[in-house]
Design a protein around this motif. Structure first.
Motif, PDB file in Angstrom:
ATOM      1  N   ARG A  74      40.525  29.284  45.013  1.00 24.38           N
ATOM      2  CA  ARG A  74      40.740  29.497  46.451  1.00 24.38           C
ATOM      3  C   ARG A  74      41.561  30.752  46.731  1.00 24.38           C
ATOM      4  NH1 ARG A  74      38.800  25.351  49.189  1.00 24.38           N
ATOM      5  NH2 ARG A  74      38.426  23.396  48.048  1.00 24.38           N
ATOM      6  N   GLU A  75      42.463  31.095  45.824  1.00 28.96           N
ATOM      7  CA  GLU A  75      43.292  32.280  46.013  1.00 28.96           C
ATOM      8  C   GLU A  75      42.449  33.553  46.027  1.00 28.96           C
ATOM      9  OE1 GLU A  75      46.842  34.403  46.688  1.00 28.96           O
ATOM     10  OE2 GLU A  75      46.353  32.276  46.862  1.00 28.96           O
ATOM     11  N   ILE A  76      41.313  33.530  45.339  1.00 22.80           N
ATOM     12  CA  ILE A  76      40.426  34.705  45.346  1.00 22.80           C
ATOM     13  C   ILE A  76      39.956  34.978  46.766  1.00 22.80           C
ATOM     14  CG2 ILE A  76      38.262  35.678  44.487  1.00 22.80           C
ATOM     15  CD1 ILE A  76      38.576  33.885  42.021  1.00 22.80           C
ATOM     16  N   ALA A  77      39.571  33.929  47.482  1.00 24.14           N
ATOM     17  CA  ALA A  77      39.106  34.102  48.859  1.00 24.14           C
ATOM     18  C   ALA A  77      40.200  34.634  49.763  1.00 24.14           C
ATOM     19  CB  ALA A  77      38.580  32.767  49.392  1.00 24.14           C
ATOM     20  N   VAL A  78      41.434  34.266  49.494  1.00 20.19           N
ATOM     21  CA  VAL A  78      42.570  34.734  50.304  1.00 20.19           C
ATOM     22  C   VAL A  78      42.825  36.223  50.043  1.00 20.19           C
ATOM     23  CG1 VAL A  78      45.047  34.503  50.694  1.00 20.19           C
ATOM     24  CG2 VAL A  78      43.621  32.453  50.397  1.00 20.19           C
ATOM     25  N   GLY A  94      37.692  35.553  35.447  1.00 21.70           N
ATOM     26  CA  GLY A  94      36.816  36.270  36.351  1.00 21.70           C
ATOM     27  C   GLY A  94      37.349  37.686  36.487  1.00 21.70           C
ATOM     28  N   SER A  95      36.570  38.555  37.099  1.00 20.99           N
ATOM     29  CA  SER A  95      37.013  39.948  37.276  1.00 20.99           C
ATOM     30  C   SER A  95      36.626  40.436  38.661  1.00 20.99           C
ATOM     31  CB  SER A  95      36.369  40.873  36.235  1.00 20.99           C
ATOM     32  OG  SER A  95      36.676  40.466  34.922  1.00 20.99           O
ATOM     33  N   MET A  96      37.527  41.162  39.294  1.00 20.26           N
ATOM     34  CA  MET A  96      37.200  41.881  40.509  1.00 20.26           C
ATOM     35  C   MET A  96      37.149  43.364  40.162  1.00 20.26           C
ATOM     36  SD  MET A  96      36.323  40.980  43.542  1.00 20.26           S
ATOM     37  CE  MET A  96      37.167  39.472  43.996  1.00 20.26           C
ATOM     38  N   VAL A 139      40.004  47.052  37.624  1.00 17.90           N
ATOM     39  CA  VAL A 139      39.556  45.749  37.143  1.00 17.90           C
ATOM     40  C   VAL A 139      40.732  44.790  37.212  1.00 17.90           C
ATOM     41  CG1 VAL A 139      38.515  44.476  35.226  1.00 17.90           C
ATOM     42  CG2 VAL A 139      37.961  46.909  35.567  1.00 17.90           C
ATOM     43  N   THR A 140      40.585  43.719  37.977  1.00 16.49           N
ATOM     44  CA  THR A 140      41.648  42.732  38.122  1.00 16.49           C
ATOM     45  C   THR A 140      41.175  41.409  37.544  1.00 16.49           C
ATOM     46  OG1 THR A 140      42.457  43.794  40.139  1.00 16.49           O
ATOM     47  CG2 THR A 140      43.150  41.525  39.751  1.00 16.49           C
ATOM     48  N   SER A 141      42.009  40.822  36.677  1.00 14.85           N
ATOM     49  CA  SER A 141      41.700  39.532  36.085  1.00 14.85           C
ATOM     50  C   SER A 141      41.923  38.427  37.112  1.00 14.85           C
ATOM     51  CB  SER A 141      42.576  39.294  34.863  1.00 14.85           C
ATOM     52  OG  SER A 141      42.416  37.987  34.375  1.00 14.85           O
ATOM     53  N   LEU A 142      40.942  37.541  37.240  1.00 15.86           N
ATOM     54  CA  LEU A 142      40.981  36.475  38.234  1.00 15.86           C
ATOM     55  C   LEU A 142      40.960  35.108  37.561  1.00 15.86           C
ATOM     56  CD1 LEU A 142      38.411  37.873  40.838  1.00 15.86           C
ATOM     57  CD2 LEU A 142      40.892  38.183  40.772  1.00 15.86           C
ATOM     58  N   PRO A 143      41.358  34.068  38.287  1.00 15.04           N
ATOM     59  CA  PRO A 143      41.368  32.727  37.702  1.00 15.04           C
ATOM     60  C   PRO A 143      39.983  32.284  37.253  1.00 15.04           C
ATOM     61  CG  PRO A 143      42.555  32.765  39.795  1.00 15.04           C
ATOM     62  CD  PRO A 143      41.861  34.083  39.674  1.00 15.04           C
TER      63      PRO A 143
END
Length: 278
Positions: A184-188, A155-157, A134-138
């Motif tokens: 945008r960094e999530i898409a990268v 957010g979470s991945m 589980v990674t915490s996202l912006p």
């Protein structure tokens, strides 16, 4: 005797609002537990409340408590973690959430195994041969300085796999975020998302402040991430939600995302794997 989903596949039960029961192999996760009944009020802070318009598909007592491995909690808000969930969940159940959420869960509510993640920090859960990172996202719950009025959100991945370390399924939970450049960094970092779970609803607070994605912003996020499939949640459940599901479906279809959309009403299940998500 419980039957595990097919290898490499997650089975998702949509309970309502942003509450999902996710099973992958031997792992079972619960997201944003909200079990208030129709007519009850969610407390949003500063004396603000919102009345629930729908019934959850399951009650907290109906959950498979003996199988639950963890709760993934995007933020500590009354329509994502309510008094019914607080009373009905075991105090030893692990939570993965924001640092703000973890402090309150442990210090105020007695959930002693709450883990707070900073943005891009990860935490791995295992059960038998199954694992999830589980990674915490912006995430941004309000524009500009108004963010200070709302609890921090993530957010979470969820990257599901096995003990070999191979990632078999990538599932994104947006959390209650607005569309902004920080996403945008999530898409990268994650160019191939098998399923994106989008928190929508266009939540509007007094004064017209919009604090979750409406139909247009949800479609903008699909434009940005291009997930293989997308599951809309967090719509039509509370009086503060002003952007209905049908508006999102129409806008996403207009932009060519119709084939990505997963229709799953509360109480229904959907199975998602890397192959089925293509």
């Amino acid at each position: 005797m419980r039957q595990n989903p097919p290898e490499g596949t997650a089975e998702i039960l949509f309970i309502g609002n942003a509450t999902l029961l996710i099973r992958y192999g031997e792992l079972t996760l619960l997201t944003d537990p909200n079990f208030l009944h129709r007519g009850q009020f969610a407390h949003l802070g500063y004396g603000l409340v919102s009345r629930r318009l729908t019934e959850p598909a399951l009650g907290v007592t109906d959950l498979p408590h003996e199988d639950l491995d963890a709760v993934v909690l995007s933020h500590l808000h009354g329509d994502h973690f309510d008094r019914v969930a607080r009373r009905g969940l075991d105090r030893g159940l692990p939570f993965v959430t924001t640092p703000h959420g973890a402090r309150l869960l442990k210090g105020l509510h007695g959930f002693r195994r709450a883990t707070g993640l900073r943005t891009w920090q990860s935490h791995t859960l295992r059960h038998g041969d199954s694992s999830v990172r589980v990674t915490s996202l912006p995430g941004r719950h309000a524009p500009g300085p108004l963010r200070a009025l709302l609890p921090p959100v993530m957010g979470s991945m969820l990257e599901f796999g096995d003990r070999s370390g191979e990632i078999r399924l990538v599932l994104y939970l947006s959390g209650d975020t607005l569309m902004y450049d920080g996403l945008r960094e999530i898409a990268v970092r994650y160019p191939d998302i098998h399923l994106a779970v989008l928190h929508l609803g266009g939540t509007t607070l007094p004064g017209g402040l919009v604090v979750t994605m409406d139909a247009g912003q949800g479609a903008d996020l699909l434009d940005l991430l291009s997930p293989r499939r997308a599951l809309p949640v967090h719509y039509d459940d509370y009086t503060v939600f002003r952007s209905p599901l049908e508006d999102f479906l129409a806008e996403a279809g207009r932009r060519g995302h119709g084939a990505r959309l997963v229709r799953c009403a509360p109480g229904e299940r959907v199975a998602v794997g890397a192959r089925t998500a293509a």
